[in-house]
Design a protein around this motif. Structure first.
Motif, PDB file in Angstrom:
ATOM      1  N   ASP A  17       0.747  -1.364  -0.228  1.00  0.00           N
ATOM      2  CA  ASP A  17       0.025  -0.134  -0.265  1.00  0.00           C
ATOM      3  C   ASP A  17       0.948   1.231   0.207  1.00  0.00           C
ATOM      4  OD1 ASP A  17      -2.779   1.398   0.215  1.00  0.00           O
ATOM      5  OD2 ASP A  17      -2.042   1.946   2.486  1.00  0.00           O
ATOM      6  N   ARG A  18       2.040   1.384   0.734  1.00  0.00           N
ATOM      7  CA  ARG A  18       2.968   2.289   1.498  1.00  0.00           C
ATOM      8  C   ARG A  18       3.254   2.912   0.196  1.00  0.00           C
ATOM      9  NH1 ARG A  18       3.325   6.833   4.053  1.00  0.00           N
ATOM     10  NH2 ARG A  18       5.678   7.157   4.495  1.00  0.00           N
ATOM     11  N   LEU A  19       4.070   1.726  -1.004  1.00  0.00           N
ATOM     12  CA  LEU A  19       5.105   1.691  -2.615  1.00  0.00           C
ATOM     13  C   LEU A  19       3.895   2.216  -3.364  1.00  0.00           C
ATOM     14  CD1 LEU A  19       7.597   0.665  -4.392  1.00  0.00           C
ATOM     15  CD2 LEU A  19       6.273  -1.660  -4.191  1.00  0.00           C
ATOM     16  N   ILE A  20       2.204   2.011  -4.053  1.00  0.00           N
ATOM     17  CA  ILE A  20       1.573   1.706  -4.643  1.00  0.00           C
ATOM     18  C   ILE A  20       1.325   3.760  -4.241  1.00  0.00           C
ATOM     19  CG2 ILE A  20      -0.789   2.067  -5.051  1.00  0.00           C
ATOM     20  CD1 ILE A  20      -0.898  -0.946  -4.761  1.00  0.00           C
ATOM     21  N   GLN A  21       1.330   4.366  -2.777  1.00  0.00           N
ATOM     22  CA  GLN A  21       0.876   5.940  -2.622  1.00  0.00           C
ATOM     23  C   GLN A  21       1.787   6.362  -3.328  1.00  0.00           C
ATOM     24  OE1 GLN A  21      -0.327   6.158   1.413  1.00  0.00           O
ATOM     25  NE2 GLN A  21      -1.406   4.905   1.701  1.00  0.00           N
ATOM     26  N   GLN A  22       3.312   6.044  -2.961  1.00  0.00           N
ATOM     27  CA  GLN A  22       4.042   6.534  -2.980  1.00  0.00           C
ATOM     28  C   GLN A  22       4.495   6.902  -4.584  1.00  0.00           C
ATOM     29  OE1 GLN A  22       6.686   8.407  -0.776  1.00  0.00           O
ATOM     30  NE2 GLN A  22       7.533   9.453  -2.951  1.00  0.00           N
ATOM     31  N   THR A  23       4.019   5.890  -5.349  1.00  0.00           N
ATOM     32  CA  THR A  23       4.234   5.962  -6.824  1.00  0.00           C
ATOM     33  C   THR A  23       3.063   7.188  -7.495  1.00  0.00           C
ATOM     34  OG1 THR A  23       4.828   3.959  -7.000  1.00  0.00           O
ATOM     35  CG2 THR A  23       4.169   4.722  -8.697  1.00  0.00           C
ATOM     36  N   ILE A  24       2.299   7.014  -6.539  1.00  0.00           N
ATOM     37  CA  ILE A  24       0.905   7.642  -7.154  1.00  0.00           C
ATOM     38  C   ILE A  24       1.524   9.255  -6.925  1.00  0.00           C
ATOM     39  CG2 ILE A  24      -1.557   8.889  -6.892  1.00  0.00           C
ATOM     40  CD1 ILE A  24      -1.990   5.470  -6.544  1.00  0.00           C
ATOM     41  N   ALA A  25       2.256   9.708  -5.620  1.00  0.00           N
ATOM     42  CA  ALA A  25       2.595  10.836  -5.556  1.00  0.00           C
ATOM     43  C   ALA A  25       3.432  11.099  -6.475  1.00  0.00           C
ATOM     44  CB  ALA A  25       3.347  10.568  -3.655  1.00  0.00           C
ATOM     45  N   GLN A  26       4.686  10.793  -6.833  1.00  0.00           N
ATOM     46  CA  GLN A  26       5.542  10.922  -7.588  1.00  0.00           C
ATOM     47  C   GLN A  26       4.897  11.185  -9.477  1.00  0.00           C
ATOM     48  OE1 GLN A  26       8.652   7.074  -7.480  1.00  0.00           O
ATOM     49  NE2 GLN A  26       8.952   8.197  -5.575  1.00  0.00           N
ATOM     50  N   VAL A  27       4.063  10.198  -9.165  1.00  0.00           N
ATOM     51  CA  VAL A  27       3.468  10.826 -10.838  1.00  0.00           C
ATOM     52  C   VAL A  27       2.810  12.120 -11.163  1.00  0.00           C
ATOM     53  CG1 VAL A  27       2.072  10.172 -12.208  1.00  0.00           C
ATOM     54  CG2 VAL A  27       3.293   7.956 -11.954  1.00  0.00           C
ATOM     55  N   LEU A  28       1.648  12.677  -9.628  1.00  0.00           N
ATOM     56  CA  LEU A  28       1.173  13.152  -9.163  1.00  0.00           C
ATOM     57  C   LEU A  28       2.100  14.785  -9.337  1.00  0.00           C
ATOM     58  CD1 LEU A  28      -1.591  12.524  -7.424  1.00  0.00           C
ATOM     59  CD2 LEU A  28      -2.236  12.619  -9.828  1.00  0.00           C
TER      60      LEU A  28
END
Length: 173
Positions: free
Chosen positions: A3-14
Motif C-alpha cells: 500500500d505504501r509503495l503504491i501511494q508513493q508511486t502515485i504521489a511521484q506521478v502526480l
C-alpha cells in the motif's frame, strides 16, 4: 508495505504533473523546498515593511486544492507564503490586513468550499503569531526565533519522556 509503495508511486506521478504549475510562494511538501525556506521568505517580507499578517489537507492534495488560492492571492498582488494549509499574507497596514482577511475568507469558503478555522486565523503582527513553529522579532531586520508555544510543547514532551515516576513493580526508571 505494498500500500505504501503504491501511494508513493502515485504521489511521484502526480507531483510531476502538478508541481510545475504551483506558485513559487507555496513551500509545503514540495521538492527542493522546506519549512525553513518558507520562514526565510516570510522574514524577507517582514523586513520589506509587510508587517501585518492575515491568514486563512494530505500534503499533495493541499497543494493541488490551495493552488487556486495561491493564484487568487497572486492576482491581487499580495505578498504571501504558504506551507501546506498554513498560509500567511503580508501587508503593510492593519486595515488592509482586515480587508484582505475578509475577502480571502470569502474566496476560500465560497469558491473553494473550504472552512477557515477562525480560532487559528487572525490579522496580527508576525511577532505575535507563529508560523511553522517559529516567530519573528519586531526589528527592522527581523530575526527568526522558535515560538513560545513550540518551546512549551517541547519542554512538556521532554518532561514526559524523562519522568522518574515509579514503575508498577516499585523500581524507578
Amino acid at each position: 508495505m505494498i500500500d505504501r509503495l503504491i501511494q508513493q508511486t502515485i504521489a511521484q506521478v502526480l507531483s510531476r504533473i502538478y508541481d510545475p504549475k504551483f506558485f513559487e510562494h507555496s513551500y509545503g511538501f514540495r521538492p527542493s523546498r522546506s519549512a525553513h525556506d518558507a520562514v526565510r521568505k516570510a522574514k524577507g517580507y517582514i523586513r520589506d515593511g509587510y508587517r501585518w499578517q492575515g491568514g486563512p489537507l494530505s500534503p499533495l492534495l493541499s497543494n493541488i486544492v490551495l493552488d487556486k488560492l495561491d493564484k487568487e492571492i497572486e492576482k491581487r498582488g499580495h505578498k504571501f507564503v504558504r506551507y501546506a494549509d498554513d498560509c500567511n499574507i503580508y501587508v503593510k497596514s492593519k486595515r488592509v490586513g482586515e480587508q484582505t482577511m475578509a475577502s480571502v475568507q470569502r474566496f476560500i469558503e465560497g469558491k473553494l468550499r473550504l472552512k477557515v478555522n477562525e480560532k487559528k486565523s487572525a490579522v496580527d503582527r508576525p511577532w505575535k503569531r507563529k508560523f511553522l513553529g517559529f516567530s519573528f522579532t519586531p526589528s527592522e531586520e527581523p530575526k527568526v526565533r522558535i515560538a513560545r508555544e513550540s518551546i512549551k510543547r517541547m519542554k512538556k514532551k521532554v518532561r514526559e519522556i524523562t519522568s522518574r515516576k515509579d514503575t508498577p513493580n516499585g523500581i524507578s526508571n
